[in-house]
Write a protein that holds these residues in place. Structure first.
Motif, PDB file in Angstrom:
ATOM      1  N   GLN A  88       0.803  -1.176   0.154  1.00  0.00           N
ATOM      2  CA  GLN A  88      -0.028  -0.017   0.002  1.00  0.00           C
ATOM      3  C   GLN A  88       0.835   1.383  -0.088  1.00  0.00           C
ATOM      4  OE1 GLN A  88      -2.821   0.115   3.195  1.00  0.00           O
ATOM      5  NE2 GLN A  88      -3.518   2.168   2.701  1.00  0.00           N
ATOM      6  N   ALA A  89       1.924   1.368   0.735  1.00  0.00           N
ATOM      7  CA  ALA A  89       2.835   2.262   0.862  1.00  0.00           C
ATOM      8  C   ALA A  89       3.623   2.596  -0.423  1.00  0.00           C
ATOM      9  CB  ALA A  89       3.696   2.299   1.960  1.00  0.00           C
ATOM     10  N   ARG A  90       4.013   1.495  -1.116  1.00  0.00           N
ATOM     11  CA  ARG A  90       4.741   1.568  -2.277  1.00  0.00           C
ATOM     12  C   ARG A  90       3.800   2.075  -3.460  1.00  0.00           C
ATOM     13  NH1 ARG A  90       8.399  -3.868  -1.897  1.00  0.00           N
ATOM     14  NH2 ARG A  90      10.144  -2.688  -0.987  1.00  0.00           N
ATOM     15  N   ALA A  91       2.438   2.015  -3.361  1.00  0.00           N
ATOM     16  CA  ALA A  91       1.486   2.242  -4.521  1.00  0.00           C
ATOM     17  C   ALA A  91       1.101   3.583  -4.155  1.00  0.00           C
ATOM     18  CB  ALA A  91       0.217   1.442  -4.259  1.00  0.00           C
ATOM     19  N   ALA A  92       1.409   3.955  -2.940  1.00  0.00           N
ATOM     20  CA  ALA A  92       1.132   5.617  -2.743  1.00  0.00           C
ATOM     21  C   ALA A  92       2.563   6.407  -2.887  1.00  0.00           C
ATOM     22  CB  ALA A  92       0.684   5.747  -1.091  1.00  0.00           C
ATOM     23  N   GLY A  93       3.508   5.757  -3.268  1.00  0.00           N
ATOM     24  CA  GLY A  93       5.017   6.576  -3.809  1.00  0.00           C
ATOM     25  C   GLY A  93       5.941   6.151  -2.701  1.00  0.00           C
ATOM     26  N   TRP A  94       5.821   5.563  -1.726  1.00  0.00           N
ATOM     27  CA  TRP A  94       6.793   5.187  -0.804  1.00  0.00           C
ATOM     28  C   TRP A  94       7.811   4.189  -1.556  1.00  0.00           C
ATOM     29  CZ3 TRP A  94       8.048   0.593   1.668  1.00  0.00           C
ATOM     30  CH2 TRP A  94       8.995   0.631   2.712  1.00  0.00           C
ATOM     31  N   SER A  95       9.360   4.468  -1.418  1.00  0.00           N
ATOM     32  CA  SER A  95      10.110   3.612  -1.942  1.00  0.00           C
ATOM     33  C   SER A  95      10.953   2.629  -1.023  1.00  0.00           C
ATOM     34  CB  SER A  95      11.096   4.069  -2.868  1.00  0.00           C
ATOM     35  OG  SER A  95      11.995   5.059  -2.256  1.00  0.00           O
TER      36      SER A  95
END
Length: 104
Positions: A88-95
């Motif tokens: 979910q965090a990656r989908a929101a732009g977190w790498s």
């Protein structure tokens, strides 16, 4: 100069999809059953978060602080809680890169 907030915003309102130090503490507390998964820690003060951190650390110490040392049921629970949060965090732009920048 802006002051730091004295209350936590809650894991569901945290930056980077909750991929922060406090977010990790909360997810680990869920893994170990220290707080229910419905507890977001919204409006908790820093003393409450620190107390939770101490409890989480006590649990991790039992397993050498390694997921690979968790018993099967806790390892499965860790995966069940952390994997969707990371996705979910990656989908929101977190790498996650800033967490490993020092590992060069």
């Amino acid at each position: 100069m802006a002051s730091r907030p004295d209350r936590y915003v809650g894991i569901d309102n945290d930056i980077n999809g909750g991929m922060t130090t406090i977010g990790k503490i909360i997810r680990d507390a869920w893994v170990f059953g220290l707080i229910p998964e419905t507890e977001t820690c919204k409006n908790w003060n820093l003393a409450g978060i620190d107390s939770l951190l101490q409890k989480v650390n006590t649990e991790w110490d039992k397993y050498g602080c390694l997921v690979s040392h968790l018993p099967p049921e806790l390892a499965a629970r860790h995966k069940q809680i952390h994997d969707p949060a990371i996705a979910q965090a990656r989908a929101a732009g977190w790498s996650g890169e800033h967490e490993t920048d020092y590992e060069e």
